[in-house]
Design a protein around this motif. Sequence first.
Motif, short mmCIF file in Angstrom:
data_model
loop_
_atom_site.label_atom_id
_atom_site.label_comp_id
_atom_site.label_asym_id
_atom_site.label_seq_id
_atom_site.Cartn_x
_atom_site.Cartn_y
_atom_site.Cartn_z
N ALA A 94 0.82 -1.22 0.00
CA ALA A 94 0.00 0.00 0.00
C ALA A 94 0.85 1.26 0.00
CB ALA A 94 -0.94 0.00 1.20
N ASN A 95 2.05 1.18 0.57
CA ASN A 95 2.91 2.37 0.69
C ASN A 95 4.18 2.30 -0.16
OD1 ASN A 95 1.40 3.93 2.70
ND2 ASN A 95 1.83 2.20 4.05
N PHE A 96 4.32 1.21 -0.92
CA PHE A 96 5.49 1.07 -1.77
C PHE A 96 5.24 1.84 -3.07
CE2 PHE A 96 8.32 -1.35 -4.71
CZ PHE A 96 9.52 -1.07 -4.06
N LYS A 97 5.38 3.17 -2.97
CA LYS A 97 5.04 4.06 -4.09
C LYS A 97 5.68 5.42 -3.84
CE LYS A 97 0.89 5.80 -1.83
NZ LYS A 97 -0.55 6.08 -1.92
N LEU A 98 5.67 6.25 -4.87
CA LEU A 98 6.11 7.63 -4.70
C LEU A 98 5.05 8.39 -3.92
CD1 LEU A 98 7.57 8.38 -8.26
CD2 LEU A 98 8.85 7.84 -6.17
N VAL A 99 5.47 9.42 -3.19
CA VAL A 99 4.58 10.20 -2.34
C VAL A 99 3.43 10.79 -3.16
CG1 VAL A 99 4.46 12.26 -0.86
CG2 VAL A 99 6.41 10.70 -0.69
N ASP A 100 2.27 10.88 -2.55
CA ASP A 100 1.08 11.40 -3.23
C ASP A 100 1.35 12.75 -3.89
OD1 ASP A 100 -0.35 9.20 -2.43
OD2 ASP A 100 -1.41 10.22 -0.79
N GLY A 101 1.01 12.83 -5.16
CA GLY A 101 1.17 14.07 -5.91
C GLY A 101 2.53 14.25 -6.56
N LEU A 102 3.50 13.37 -6.22
CA LEU A 102 4.87 13.59 -6.72
C LEU A 102 5.00 13.35 -8.21
CD1 LEU A 102 7.81 14.31 -6.25
CD2 LEU A 102 8.23 11.93 -5.53
N LYS A 108 5.18 18.12 -14.13
CA LYS A 108 5.01 19.57 -14.27
C LYS A 108 6.35 20.28 -14.33
CE LYS A 108 3.23 23.48 -11.52
NZ LYS A 108 2.52 23.83 -10.25
N LEU A 109 7.26 19.92 -13.41
CA LEU A 109 8.58 20.55 -13.38
C LEU A 109 9.36 20.26 -14.66
CD1 LEU A 109 9.64 19.76 -9.69
CD2 LEU A 109 8.87 21.96 -10.60
N LYS A 110 9.27 19.02 -15.13
CA LYS A 110 9.96 18.66 -16.37
C LYS A 110 9.42 19.48 -17.53
CE LYS A 110 11.15 14.64 -19.22
NZ LYS A 110 11.00 13.15 -19.37
N GLY A 137 14.10 7.25 -13.79
CA GLY A 137 14.79 7.71 -14.99
C GLY A 137 13.92 8.58 -15.89
N ARG A 138 12.61 8.60 -15.64
CA ARG A 138 11.72 9.49 -16.40
C ARG A 138 12.05 10.96 -16.14
NH1 ARG A 138 5.85 7.72 -14.57
NH2 ARG A 138 6.97 6.97 -12.73
N TRP A 139 12.62 11.24 -14.95
CA TRP A 139 12.86 12.63 -14.55
C TRP A 139 14.31 12.92 -14.15
CZ3 TRP A 139 9.17 9.64 -11.70
CH2 TRP A 139 7.85 9.74 -12.18
N PHE A 140 15.05 11.89 -13.74
CA PHE A 140 16.40 12.10 -13.20
C PHE A 140 17.43 11.24 -13.93
CE2 PHE A 140 13.32 12.63 -9.74
CZ PHE A 140 13.67 13.87 -9.23
N ASP A 141 18.67 11.72 -13.91
CA ASP A 141 19.80 10.98 -14.46
C ASP A 141 20.60 10.42 -13.28
OD1 ASP A 141 22.22 10.11 -15.52
OD2 ASP A 141 22.47 11.83 -16.86
N ILE A 142 20.60 9.12 -13.13
CA ILE A 142 21.24 8.50 -11.97
C ILE A 142 22.73 8.83 -11.90
CG2 ILE A 142 21.79 6.29 -13.07
CD1 ILE A 142 20.95 4.92 -10.41
N ASP A 220 2.70 16.59 1.61
CA ASP A 220 2.93 15.81 0.39
C ASP A 220 2.94 16.80 -0.79
OD1 ASP A 220 0.19 16.33 -0.34
OD2 ASP A 220 -0.41 14.61 0.87
N TYR A 221 2.80 16.28 -2.02
CA TYR A 221 2.94 17.17 -3.20
C TYR A 221 1.62 17.48 -3.89
CZ TYR A 221 7.80 15.86 -2.61
OH TYR A 221 9.06 15.66 -2.07
N ARG A 222 0.50 17.16 -3.26
CA ARG A 222 -0.77 17.31 -3.95
C ARG A 222 -1.14 18.76 -4.26
NH1 ARG A 222 -4.45 13.32 -0.39
NH2 ARG A 222 -3.05 14.17 1.21
N ASN A 223 -0.57 19.70 -3.52
CA ASN A 223 -0.88 21.12 -3.77
C ASN A 223 0.30 21.89 -4.35
OD1 ASN A 223 -3.59 21.06 -2.81
ND2 ASN A 223 -2.81 20.97 -0.73
N MET A 224 1.26 21.17 -4.86
CA MET A 224 2.46 21.84 -5.42
C MET A 224 2.27 22.14 -6.91
SD MET A 224 4.63 22.24 -2.93
CE MET A 224 6.32 22.35 -3.52
#
Length: 224
Positions: A94-102, A108-110, A137-142, A220-224
């Motif tokens: 249930a929690n193995f995921k990225l934070v809500d809204g991230l 959006k940032l990309k 990898g969709r957003w960051f370069d490791i 969380d990121y829901r209002n960002m």
Amino acid sequence: MNKMNNKIKNIIFDMNGTMIFDGKYHEIAWKDYAEKLAGRQMSTEEFQHHVLGHTNKDILEYLMGKGTLTEERILELTEEKEAMYREMYMEDTANFKLVDGLVAYLDKLKGQGINMNIATGSNMTNLAFYFKEFDLGRWFDITLCAYDDGTMNAKPAPDMYIRAMERIGAVPEETMVIEDGPSGIRAAAAAGAGYIVGIYGDSSRELLEETGLCDELIPDYRNM
């Protein structure tokens, strides 16, 4: 991004407790290790101040005493502890995921052309695990991320944020940092970050407020 919106060109994220809410499993694993290795119980306050944002080497030396463990033993214990943590975390489906809204926020940032990077106290084994499991990898370069490679001082020293900024050509004053721990907040400030966001969904809002260094606090990121 609110009042700094027109100045921010770069955003650097911490990983644990910031992009994923996995603190419970790190805490369980480290408290188990405190009892196993040092024969004592670790308080939640100790975890907040001496574990969050710190490298595994620093944490182990905090528990056992500086200079008491060989580098080989530190690596062995690190891999053992991290394997325990990863197994526990993956089982919490249930929690193995990225934070809500991230996900929406990163998209959006990309789309806005914001440079993004990660500065984490995790080692490469865990960082590669996160990239694989959460498709980062969709957003960051490791290859540009700053992580615990044994060459930097741990947070609250600014080393990791300085390196993360340098690797994407970021000017500190134009960089926003998102962090969940007091040591990480202090590291971001010491690195000269122009705007600091404290995220408390998996940590303590009070401890972040006590630093006096956060420009904004979010759950969380829901209002960002």
